[in-house]
Design a protein around this motif. Structure first.
Motif, mmCIF file in Angstrom:
data_model
loop_
_atom_site.group_PDB
_atom_site.id
_atom_site.type_symbol
_atom_site.label_atom_id
_atom_site.label_comp_id
_atom_site.label_asym_id
_atom_site.label_seq_id
_atom_site.Cartn_x
_atom_site.Cartn_y
_atom_site.Cartn_z
ATOM 1 N N GLU A 13 80.380 68.024 20.934
ATOM 2 C CA GLU A 13 80.688 68.776 22.363
ATOM 3 C C GLU A 13 81.368 69.918 21.127
ATOM 4 O O GLU A 13 81.105 70.717 21.662
ATOM 5 N N ILE A 14 83.025 69.782 20.660
ATOM 6 C CA ILE A 14 83.478 70.735 20.769
ATOM 7 C C ILE A 14 83.041 71.618 19.749
ATOM 8 O O ILE A 14 82.710 72.901 19.818
ATOM 9 N N ALA A 15 82.474 71.688 18.821
ATOM 10 C CA ALA A 15 81.446 72.911 18.000
ATOM 11 C C ALA A 15 80.189 73.438 18.415
ATOM 12 O O ALA A 15 80.038 74.440 19.121
ATOM 13 N N GLY A 16 79.922 72.868 20.085
ATOM 14 C CA GLY A 16 79.169 73.743 20.715
ATOM 15 C C GLY A 16 80.114 74.562 22.234
ATOM 16 O O GLY A 16 79.039 75.973 22.316
ATOM 17 N N CYS A 17 80.617 74.018 22.780
ATOM 18 C CA CYS A 17 81.763 74.782 23.291
ATOM 19 C C CYS A 17 82.582 76.211 22.108
ATOM 20 O O CYS A 17 82.410 76.870 22.843
ATOM 21 N N PHE A 18 82.620 75.738 21.298
ATOM 22 C CA PHE A 18 83.618 76.559 20.207
ATOM 23 C C PHE A 18 82.646 77.619 19.759
ATOM 24 O O PHE A 18 83.009 78.819 20.119
ATOM 25 N N SER A 30 76.741 87.839 17.675
ATOM 26 C CA SER A 30 76.151 87.639 17.872
ATOM 27 C C SER A 30 75.420 86.755 18.838
ATOM 28 O O SER A 30 75.694 85.535 19.104
ATOM 29 N N PRO A 31 74.717 86.766 19.795
ATOM 30 C CA PRO A 31 74.021 85.938 21.000
ATOM 31 C C PRO A 31 73.272 84.411 20.410
ATOM 32 O O PRO A 31 73.229 83.788 20.864
ATOM 33 N N LEU A 32 72.908 84.507 19.476
ATOM 34 C CA LEU A 32 72.411 83.627 18.341
ATOM 35 C C LEU A 32 73.247 82.593 18.212
ATOM 36 O O LEU A 32 72.845 82.132 18.018
ATOM 37 N N TRP A 33 74.620 82.725 18.624
ATOM 38 C CA TRP A 33 75.350 81.814 18.282
ATOM 39 C C TRP A 33 75.345 80.639 19.828
ATOM 40 O O TRP A 33 75.608 79.657 19.435
ATOM 41 N N LEU A 34 75.089 81.099 20.559
ATOM 42 C CA LEU A 34 74.291 79.940 21.825
ATOM 43 C C LEU A 34 73.137 79.124 21.104
ATOM 44 O O LEU A 34 73.029 78.034 21.712
ATOM 45 N N ALA A 35 72.088 79.717 19.793
ATOM 46 C CA ALA A 35 71.283 78.184 19.598
ATOM 47 C C ALA A 35 72.041 77.353 18.789
ATOM 48 O O ALA A 35 71.735 76.241 19.777
ATOM 49 N N PRO A 36 72.878 77.183 18.247
ATOM 50 C CA PRO A 36 73.874 75.808 17.127
ATOM 51 C C PRO A 36 74.456 75.581 18.860
ATOM 52 O O PRO A 36 74.543 74.443 19.007
ATOM 53 N N GLY A 37 75.426 76.240 19.718
ATOM 54 C CA GLY A 37 75.669 75.271 20.410
ATOM 55 C C GLY A 37 75.111 74.688 21.752
ATOM 56 O O GLY A 37 75.658 73.832 21.837
ATOM 57 N N PHE A 44 75.492 66.239 22.331
ATOM 58 C CA PHE A 44 76.383 65.399 22.244
ATOM 59 C C PHE A 44 76.033 64.881 23.731
ATOM 60 O O PHE A 44 76.354 63.176 23.986
ATOM 61 N N GLY A 45 75.183 65.436 25.100
ATOM 62 C CA GLY A 45 75.030 64.291 26.032
ATOM 63 C C GLY A 45 73.637 62.782 25.243
ATOM 64 O O GLY A 45 73.997 62.358 26.129
ATOM 65 N N PHE A 46 72.916 63.474 24.500
ATOM 66 C CA PHE A 46 72.154 61.936 24.271
ATOM 67 C C PHE A 46 73.012 61.227 23.389
ATOM 68 O O PHE A 46 72.760 59.947 23.687
ATOM 69 N N LEU A 47 74.417 61.409 22.535
ATOM 70 C CA LEU A 47 75.143 60.347 22.210
ATOM 71 C C LEU A 47 76.438 59.723 22.857
ATOM 72 O O LEU A 47 75.998 58.732 22.745
#
Length: 108
Positions: A13-18, A30-37, A44-47
């Protein structure tokens, strides 16, 4: 095992939000940072869904304490800001609270 799931979920969750907050929004990368986020937030939701607790609200409440401690670890290890004694004391209280929620005997 629940604590381990919570720790990995918190890091996801922290990595995604970060990746969205810092890299894309604040640092204007770059907006490409949205993909790994987004992938990280989905993980996070799955876990959290793997946690063997009968009520989602209770699972989320207990997770919150672990999330706080993981956030301070992220603050120190990724952002280079060392948590102070108040951060650590507050985090310890949160972990105790999460443990009470997780380990309390339930009557049914």
């Amino acid at each position: 095992m629940t604590y381990l799931i919570y720790i990995v979920a918190a890091l996801a969750e922290i990595a995604g939000c970060f990746s969205i907050w810092a890299a894309w929004w604040r640092l204007e990368k770059s907006p490409l940072w949205l993909a790994p986020g987004l992938v990280s937030l989905a993980l996070f939701g799955f876990l959290l869904a793997l946690v063997a607790i009968s009520a989602a609200g209770r699972a989320y409440a207990a997770y919150g304490g672990i999330y706080i401690a993981a956030s301070l670890g992220w603050l120190w290890l990724v952002e280079g800001v060392r948590p102070d004694r108040w951060d650590l004391a507050g985090s310890a209280l949160c972990i105790v609270g999460a443990s009470v929620i997780l380990l309390a005997p339930r009557g049914g």
